[in-house]
Design an enzyme around this catalytic site. Structure first.
Site, PDB file in Angstrom:
ATOM      1  CG  HIS A 164     157.066 -29.392  34.954  1.00  0.00           C
ATOM      2  ND1 HIS A 164     155.952 -28.600  34.944  1.00  0.00           N
ATOM      3  CD2 HIS A 164     156.602 -30.679  34.879  1.00  0.00           C
ATOM      4  CE1 HIS A 164     154.868 -29.362  34.866  1.00  0.00           C
ATOM      5  NE2 HIS A 164     155.239 -30.627  34.829  1.00  0.00           N
ATOM      6  CG  HIS A 194     153.875 -21.525  30.397  1.00  0.00           C
ATOM      7  ND1 HIS A 194     153.194 -22.377  29.564  1.00  0.00           N
ATOM      8  CD2 HIS A 194     153.816 -22.057  31.632  1.00  0.00           C
ATOM      9  CE1 HIS A 194     152.733 -23.386  30.287  1.00  0.00           C
ATOM     10  NE2 HIS A 194     153.097 -23.226  31.536  1.00  0.00           N
ATOM     11  CG  ASP A 226     156.099 -22.297  39.039  1.00  0.00           C
ATOM     12  OD1 ASP A 226     155.361 -22.737  39.920  1.00  0.00           O
ATOM     13  OD2 ASP A 226     156.366 -22.915  38.007  1.00  0.00           O
TER      14      ASP A 226
HETATM   15  N1  CMC Z   1     164.532 -15.878  30.658  1.00  0.00           N
HETATM   16  C1  CMC Z   1     165.207 -15.427  29.563  1.00  0.00           C
HETATM   17  N2  CMC Z   1     164.953 -15.846  28.317  1.00  0.00           N
HETATM   18  C2  CMC Z   1     163.999 -16.778  28.161  1.00  0.00           C
HETATM   19  C3  CMC Z   1     163.266 -17.299  29.238  1.00  0.00           C
HETATM   20  C4  CMC Z   1     163.563 -16.803  30.528  1.00  0.00           C
HETATM   21  N3  CMC Z   1     162.905 -17.248  31.597  1.00  0.00           N
HETATM   22  N4  CMC Z   1     162.378 -18.218  28.800  1.00  0.00           N
HETATM   23  C5  CMC Z   1     162.533 -18.283  27.473  1.00  0.00           C
HETATM   24  N5  CMC Z   1     163.502 -17.413  27.082  1.00  0.00           N
HETATM   25  C6  CMC Z   1     163.933 -17.165  25.700  1.00  0.00           C
HETATM   26  C7  CMC Z   1     164.782 -18.299  25.163  1.00  0.00           C
HETATM   27  O1  CMC Z   1     166.159 -18.085  25.383  1.00  0.00           O
HETATM   28  C8  CMC Z   1     164.410 -18.303  23.706  1.00  0.00           C
HETATM   29  O2  CMC Z   1     165.143 -17.269  23.084  1.00  0.00           O
HETATM   30  P1  CMC Z   1     165.600 -17.427  21.525  1.00  0.00           P
HETATM   31  O3  CMC Z   1     164.317 -17.497  20.740  1.00  0.00           O
HETATM   32  O4  CMC Z   1     166.382 -16.182  21.282  1.00  0.00           O
HETATM   33  O5  CMC Z   1     166.397 -18.690  21.454  1.00  0.00           O
HETATM   34  C9  CMC Z   1     162.940 -17.878  23.689  1.00  0.00           C
HETATM   35  O6  CMC Z   1     162.753 -17.121  24.907  1.00  0.00           O
HETATM   36  C10 CMC Z   1     161.954 -19.060  23.651  1.00  0.00           C
HETATM   37  O7  CMC Z   1     162.303 -19.937  24.720  1.00  0.00           O
HETATM   38  P2  CMC Z   1     162.216 -21.526  24.610  1.00  0.00           P
HETATM   39  O8  CMC Z   1     163.239 -22.136  25.520  1.00  0.00           O
HETATM   40  O9  CMC Z   1     162.221 -21.949  23.182  1.00  0.00           O
HETATM   41  O10 CMC Z   1     160.775 -21.770  25.195  1.00  0.00           O
HETATM   42  P3  CMC Z   1     160.238 -23.149  25.737  1.00  0.00           P
HETATM   43  O11 CMC Z   1     158.798 -23.160  25.417  1.00  0.00           O
HETATM   44  O12 CMC Z   1     161.051 -24.298  25.269  1.00  0.00           O
HETATM   45  O13 CMC Z   1     160.474 -23.027  27.322  1.00  0.00           O
HETATM   46  C11 CMC Z   1     160.163 -22.573  29.593  1.00  0.00           C
HETATM   47  C12 CMC Z   1     159.509 -22.644  28.217  1.00  0.00           C
HETATM   48  C13 CMC Z   1     159.067 -22.387  30.658  1.00  0.00           C
HETATM   49  C14 CMC Z   1     160.916 -23.877  29.908  1.00  0.00           C
HETATM   50  C15 CMC Z   1     161.137 -21.355  29.618  1.00  0.00           C
HETATM   51  O14 CMC Z   1     160.440 -20.148  29.370  1.00  0.00           O
HETATM   52  C16 CMC Z   1     161.930 -21.248  30.910  1.00  0.00           C
HETATM   53  O15 CMC Z   1     162.962 -21.923  31.063  1.00  0.00           O
HETATM   54  N6  CMC Z   1     161.415 -20.434  31.913  1.00  0.00           N
HETATM   55  C17 CMC Z   1     162.037 -20.380  33.197  1.00  0.00           C
HETATM   56  C18 CMC Z   1     161.582 -21.572  34.020  1.00  0.00           C
HETATM   57  C19 CMC Z   1     160.168 -21.434  34.501  1.00  0.00           C
HETATM   58  O16 CMC Z   1     159.785 -20.405  35.033  1.00  0.00           O
HETATM   59  N7  CMC Z   1     159.394 -22.530  34.399  1.00  0.00           N
HETATM   60  C20 CMC Z   1     158.043 -22.608  34.914  1.00  0.00           C
HETATM   61  C21 CMC Z   1     157.016 -22.791  33.857  1.00  0.00           C
HETATM   62  S1  CMC Z   1     155.371 -22.549  34.556  1.00  0.00           S
HETATM   63  C22 CMC Z   1     155.122 -23.913  35.547  1.00  0.00           C
HETATM   64  C23 CMC Z   1     154.689 -25.104  34.804  1.00  0.00           C
HETATM   65  O17 CMC Z   1     153.617 -25.047  34.170  1.00  0.00           O
HETATM   66  O18 CMC Z   1     155.386 -26.123  34.918  1.00  0.00           O
END
Ligand code: CMC
Length: 429
Positions: free
Chosen positions: A266, A307, A365
């Site tokens: 987050h 995201h 971010d």
């Molecule tokens: N790098 C590589 N792969 C990724 C990433 C990433 N940053 N983010 C998602 N994926 C992949 C993930 O492995 C999954 O692959 P598969 O379908 O093969 O299992 C797919 O994309 C979908 O990801 P998810 O984890 O199901 O997506 P989510 O909605 O649960 O997570 C997230 C969203 C923001 C937590 C995630 O994209 C992440 O960890 N990003 C990096 C951290 C980040 O930058 N966070 C800031 C968010 S913006 C600020 C805010 O609003 O708080």
């Protein structure tokens, strides 16, 4: 609201269950599953991916189109034509202020910037090297011990004063955290300055010299605050609502929001972006890290990408990217090695099949970390700055909930532990 209904037939239950469907102004319709409990069933939705936990009129996101609206106004219009305190007014009161309303609001916030002198003694209880977010959780929660005259959550005036205090005091507390970390004296707010300028003055000023805040950097900081002001029911805002639903006071609820924001998935992501860039260290290592991010067996993720809601360019990231260019030009930074890595990563992620297919775009971010670093703000303060900007969103949601009808938040569970069993005395185990 609409007259449409969903009909659910469940194996083992003879009668079909009719569930009302509600429509918002825009966005997906929702199915009201409240009737399921009477049939002995709950819904199951880990991460609340398909669950609307409340009705709200504050912020709307269309993740597919990459749209973010505050009270109907697009974020890029606010970032380019408004300022942070005007955006705060909009989020809190629902409409843009008239000139007079704005002046009164700015004066009110400005008059609340100082914190109780005794609060300063709290800082001494923390190690000098404590993480700024750890101190923020403590001192913001501690505000509830200082402002007893704004703790009655059922009194609209108390709620408003608490909102004003929180918005006004967050930059002061954030700057105090930084000064405590580096061992410099706390700076008093200078109420002749505007919100963002004052924050930079308290961060980088010292009592021995006149303040000298660059208007370009103050504007960039104001934009950072606008772009973080609210983001509907994200993890920290939902935490604030959940804490508030028990009747907890606003300062305690915002402290809970700060704790939730701290995590690297987050608000902690802006800090994690810079740590990642430092770890990569050189553009020649990028391919290796991109390969790791794509490897299902490696927990490494590219921080600042992806995201939960945006499956398109994060509209905040677009504005933040413009700000990054302005700030770097103002500071004359052209050949920063971390920025070179960031730029190359951005290019790769926008071209690479893995990121395109999964719709993983740079998020807010990614760029805010770059701007804050260029401004000389230490990485550990990045999430604190996010918290300063987001305070208005948290308090607006808390206020919306408390002033409407709400119930204590109490999610259910799919229990997979032991069924009832008898206690085994020690000598029989
Ligand atoms: N790098 C590589 N792969 C990724 C990433 C990433 N940053 N983010 C998602 N994926 C992949 C993930 O492995 C999954 O692959 P598969 O379908 O093969 O299992 C797919 O994309 C979908 O990801 P998810 O984890 O199901 O997506 P989510 O909605 O649960 O997570 C997230 C969203 C923001 C937590 C995630 O994209 C992440 O960890 N990003 C990096 C951290 C980040 O930058 N966070 C800031 C968010 S913006 C600020 C805010 O609003 O708080």
């Amino acid at each position: 609201m609409s007259d449409r209904k969903a009909t659910l037939s469940i194996d083992g239950i003879d009668e079909a269950i009719e569930l009302p469907i509600y429509s918002g102004t825009i966005g997906p319709d929702v199915v009201d599953v409240g009737a399921l409990t009477s049939k002995g069933m709950f819904t199951y939705d880990p991460g609340f991916v398909s669950t609307a936990a409340c009705e709200s009129q504050i912020t709307f996101i269309d993740g597919g189109k990459g749209t973010l609206l505050h009270r109907g106004y697009p974020i890029d219009q606010l970032a380019n034509q408004s300022d942070y305190l005007e955006t705060c007014y909009l989020l809190l009161y629902g409409e843009l202020p008239s000139a007079e309303e704005k002046e009164t609001f700015v004066t009110t916030i400005t008059n609340h910037t100082m914190v109780h002198a005794q609060l300063a003694t709290f800082f001494n209880g923390f190690r000098r090297d404590a993480h700024p977010m750890a101190i923020m959780c403590g001192v913001v929660g501690a505000l509830s011990a200082f402002y007893h005259d704004s703790l009655d959550i059922n009194d609209a005036k108390h709620r408003e004063i608490a909102a004003h205090r929180l918005i006004a005091k967050m930059p002061t507390l954030a700057a105090m955290v930084y000064k405590y970390n580096i061992g410099q004296p706390f700076m008093y707010p200078d109420n002749s300055m505007d919100y963002a300028e004052n924050f930079l003055h308290m961060m980088f000023g010292n009592p021995c010299e006149p303040s000298n805040v660059s208007p370009v950097l103050a504007k960039a900081m104001d934009r950072i605050f606008i772009l973080h002001a609210d983001h509907e029911q994200n993890a920290s805002t939902s935490t604030v609502r959940l804490a508030g639903s028990s009747g907890a006071n606003p300062f305690a609820c915002i402290a809970a929001g700060i704790a939730a924001l701290w995590g690297p998935s987050h608000g902690g992501a802006n800090e994690a972006v810079l740590e990642m860039l430092e770890e990569i260290g050189d553009v020649y290592h990028i391919d290796e890290y991109v390969a790791r991010a794509k490897d299902k067996n490696d927990p490494f993720r590219l921080m600042g990408f992806g995201h939960r809601v945006y499956k398109n360019f994060d509209p905040r990231a677009k504005v933040m990217k413009e700000s990054a260019d302005e700030v770097l030009a103002e500071l004359g930074i052209e050949n920063d090695p971390l920025l070179a890595i960031a730029k190359r990563l951005e290019e790769i992620a926008l071209e690479d099949e893995y990121f395109i297919e999964k719709k993983l775009y740079p998020n807010v971010d990614f760029y805010s970390g770059i701007i804050l670093k260029a401004m000389g703000i230490p990485t550990s303060m990045f999430t604190v700055i996010f918290a300063v900007g987001r305070t208005v969103g948290w308090i607006a949601h808390w206020h919306e909930m408390i002033s409407g009808s709400y119930r204590i938040g109490r999610p259910r569970q799919l229990y997979t532990g032991y069924a009832q069993r008898d206690f085994t005395p020690m000598d029989e185990r």
